[in-house]
Design an enzyme around this catalytic site. Structure first.
Site, PDB file in Angstrom:
ATOM      1  CG  HIS A 190      37.773  29.528  47.331  1.00 20.44           C
ATOM      2  ND1 HIS A 190      38.867  29.649  48.132  1.00 20.44           N
ATOM      3  CD2 HIS A 190      37.892  30.464  46.356  1.00 20.44           C
ATOM      4  CE1 HIS A 190      39.645  30.600  47.642  1.00 20.44           C
ATOM      5  NE2 HIS A 190      39.089  31.110  46.569  1.00 20.44           N
ATOM      6  NE  ARG A 297      37.399  32.880  42.981  1.00 20.73           N
ATOM      7  CZ  ARG A 297      36.469  33.788  43.233  1.00 20.73           C
ATOM      8  NH1 ARG A 297      35.307  33.740  42.619  1.00 20.73           N
ATOM      9  NH2 ARG A 297      36.688  34.746  44.115  1.00 20.73           N
ATOM     10  NE  ARG A 333      42.251  32.981  40.388  1.00 25.01           N
ATOM     11  CZ  ARG A 333      41.658  33.068  41.574  1.00 25.01           C
ATOM     12  NH1 ARG A 333      41.788  34.164  42.299  1.00 25.01           N
ATOM     13  NH2 ARG A 333      40.912  32.087  42.015  1.00 25.01           N
ATOM     14  CD  GLU A 432      44.935  36.994  45.107  1.00 21.47           C
ATOM     15  OE1 GLU A 432      43.830  36.679  45.556  1.00 21.47           O
ATOM     16  OE2 GLU A 432      45.639  36.220  44.429  1.00 21.47           O
ATOM     17  CG  ASN A 455      37.651  37.397  48.500  1.00 23.41           C
ATOM     18  OD1 ASN A 455      36.978  38.360  48.832  1.00 23.41           O
ATOM     19  ND2 ASN A 455      37.350  36.629  47.461  1.00 23.41           N
ATOM     20  CG  ASP A 456      43.617  35.182  49.044  1.00 20.19           C
ATOM     21  OD1 ASP A 456      43.524  34.500  50.074  1.00 20.19           O
ATOM     22  OD2 ASP A 456      43.399  34.723  47.912  1.00 20.19           O
ATOM     23  NE  ARG A 466      39.360  33.424  50.890  1.00 22.11           N
ATOM     24  CZ  ARG A 466      39.570  33.586  49.585  1.00 22.11           C
ATOM     25  NH1 ARG A 466      40.785  33.859  49.153  1.00 22.11           N
ATOM     26  NH2 ARG A 466      38.605  33.490  48.731  1.00 22.11           N
ATOM     27  CB  CYS A 503      38.161  40.436  41.028  1.00 20.29           C
ATOM     28  SG  CYS A 503      39.734  39.795  41.596  1.00 20.29           S
TER      29      CYS A 503
END
Ligand code: PEP
Ligand code: MG
Length: 578
Positions: A190, A297, A333, A432, A455-456, A466, A503
């Site tokens: 992140h 986010r 989200r 995810e 990403n996840d 990650r 995304c």
């Protein structure tokens, strides 16, 4: 001159003096002193307190801090630093046990912090994080380390650190922080995501770094190639200055695309949405020619300010975003705390394996008052524009049903008070995990849209952390397993005729755009500064050639081969970009 190679996480070139931040969690060893040294150690403690107070005063008087929510954290710190009984505990320890000032400071502050952390009252337990911060500040003055001094930056600098938290990165003042480089981290951590959002060039995973940097030496951060050059020679500096100019020119040339649609050569329109962490980034989405916000986010609201955001904090953030975006869609989200996004306090439990623990929607479903607070704010804001809600890390239908049921409960509450909201608000989920990807057909029956969080999805499919630089080479969107899962999700979403986007960071990776289009993706939500470049790629390709490329990739059996094919294709389309 020393050249180090890491992972490029945020593009651009930064050339400035190094500023080393030491954010490791130091354990201060117990060192004894002689009786005759006690007075001077106590004097050192006094001085460290005085400097810390002065420092906070200076920061507080800076307008930037006063206006922000950080000011109440500073007030708490100030109260502790001025508390005489607290200081006396430290000096008593030095006197009675004949230990160094730093050991006494660290021991007493950690004792207080762990006592606070154990108290079953969120307001008090949250203060533990403040005490650790105060410990760091005092140790900085006692040990003379440059630590977290970013607040004082008045000259341009490149930040070098062991690691940075997403919150630290989000707090960078772009006028002074020209770039950063860290020893730890991965492309989709992140911290990296925040760097991209802010448009600060960054390289991570450089290994042992900060201990070797002479103070004030020049550093080049090449966020395009993942290279950091420490103490460059004259010729390298000249070359990089020219390269930086070309990069700036390239970025400004792309700005002409702002008003043009993201449309392929054969006329297929692609929606390009921005990923944001803060409401003020919405403006940038418009500036870069984005079609909306595909991922807000919201957990960053919780990562700032030291306490849980109120319903009004949420509402104002969403309302500001929607007002900026006018009638363009905004996907909020619900908060995704946990794993590498830990609140700055102890209201989240300590876990051995946080990525597999109480994170994201699981956390929300266990803390309904907190979840409902956010949902109320989202619903209240839903009448202001095209607002959509999205639940992260849904792993099965049960979780989606639970989340929707709570949303309905909140709607009923609002009905009772006649508070207006959009009862038909579009409800989406993030795909995810392999679990949700494999059951896309079921989930699609009860969700209005999917957004693939690569990403996840990559992290959980390949069992690769990650944010861990030691396994970063294993983290690849081009792994056949990942691509198969994505393909399945696309089929399920298309079959059910629901909305679909990608995304994760792959949506801002120029080499993957053709593949995603070829696989059937028509909406991308990505790091805002990358929108023009991705638009340029979309406008340079046809869906037909993208489809061919996707079919070629599907027939290959290794990530390396797939990446090579994607790179070759990208090079053919826009050789000057790659
Ligand atoms: C993802 O996992 O791909 C995603 C977009 O969510 P985040 O990066 O915030 O976990
Ligand atoms: Mg995610």
């Amino acid at each position: 001159m020393e050249i180090r190679k890491g992972i490029a996480v945020s593009p651009g070139i930064a050339i400035a003096k190094a500023m080393v931040i030491d954010s490791r969690d130091y354990r201060i060893p117990r060192r004894s002193i002689m009786a005759s040294q006690r007075a001077s150690e106590i004097q050192r403690v006094r001085k460290a307190f005085a400097r810390a107070i002065q420092e906070l005063d200076d920061i507080k008087s800076a307008k930037r801090i006063e206006e922000s929510k950080i000011s109440d954290i500073f007030a708490v710190h100030m109260r502790f630093l001025r508390d005489k009984s607290f200081r006396k505990r430290i000096t008593d320890l030095i006197y009675k046990e004949m230990v160094t000032a730093e050991y006494a400071v660290s021991t007493i502050l950690r004792e207080i912090a762990s006592h606070f952390a154990g108290i079953d009252d969120p307001y008090i337990s949250e203060r533990a994080a403040d005490i650790y911060d105060i410990e760091k500040r005092l140790l900085k003055h006692l040990l003379g380390r440059v630590e977290d001094n970013i607040e004082h930056l008045r000259d341009e600098a490149v930040i070098l650190a062991h690691d940075l938290t997403p919150t630290q990165t989000a707090g960078f003042n772009k006028s002074f922080v020209k770039g950063f480089a860290t020893e730890r981290g991965g492309r989709t951590s992140h911290t990296a995501i925040v760097a991209r959002s802010l448009g600060i060039p960054a390289v991570v995973a450089l290994g042992d770094l900060s201990s070797e940097i002479p103070p004030e030496c020049q550093v080049i951060v090449d966020g395009n190639r993942g290279v950091v050059i420490i103490d460059p020679d004259e010729e390298t500096l000249r070359q990089y200055a020219r390269y930086a100019e070309r990069v700036t020119q390239f970025v400004s040339e792309l700005n002409v695309l702002r008003e043009l649609p993201a449309q392929t050569r054969d006329g297929v329109r692609v929606e390009l949405m921005g990923n944001i962490e803060f409401p003020d980034e919405a403006e940038q989405v418009l500036e870069k020619g984005g079609d909306g916000i595909g991922l807000y986010r919201t957990e960053f609201l919780y990562l700032y300010g030291g306490s849980e955001p109120t319903e009004d904090d949420h509402y104002h953030a969403y309302a500001e975003t929607i007002r900026t975006m006018k009638d363009k869609p905004v996907v909020i989200r619900t908060m995704d705390l946990g794993a590498d996004k830990m609140p700055h306090s102890s209201w989240h439990p300590n876990e051995t394996n946080p990525a597999l623990g109480l994170r994201s929607i699981r956390y929300c479903l266990q803390d309904l008052p907190m979840f409902k607070t956010q949902l109320r704010a989202i619903l209240r804001a839903s009448v202001l524009g095209d607002l959509r809600v999205m639940f992260p890390l849904i792993t099965n239908l049960q979780e989606l049903r639970q989340a929707k049921m709570i949303l309905r409960d909140v709607m009923e509450d609002l009905d009772e008070y006649a508070v207006p909201y959009n009862a038909d608000i579009s409800i989406g989920i993030m795909i995810e995990t392999p679990s949700s990807a494999l059951t896309g057909g079921l989930l699609a029956q009860e969700a209005d849209f999917f957004s693939i969080g690569t990403n996840d999805l990559i992290q959980y499919t390949l069992a690769v952390d990650r944010a861990n630089e030691h396994v970063s080479t294993l983290f690849s969107p081009a792994e056949p397993a990942v691509l198969r899962l994505i393909r399945g999700v696309i089929q399920d979403a298309h079959k059910a005729r629901i909305g679909l986007s990608v995304c994760g960071e792959v949506a801002s990776d120029p080499e993957f755009i053709m593949l995603l289009l070829g696989m059937g993706i028509r909406t991308l939500s990505l790091a805002v500064p990358m929108i023009p470049e991705v638009k340029q790629i979309i406008r340079s390709v046809s869906i037909e050639e993208c489809g061919q490329l996707a079919r070629r990739a599907a027939a290959l059996d290794s990530s390396r081969q797939i990446k090579n094919v994607l790179r070759d294709a990208a090079l053919k389309i826009l050789p000057e970009n790659f």
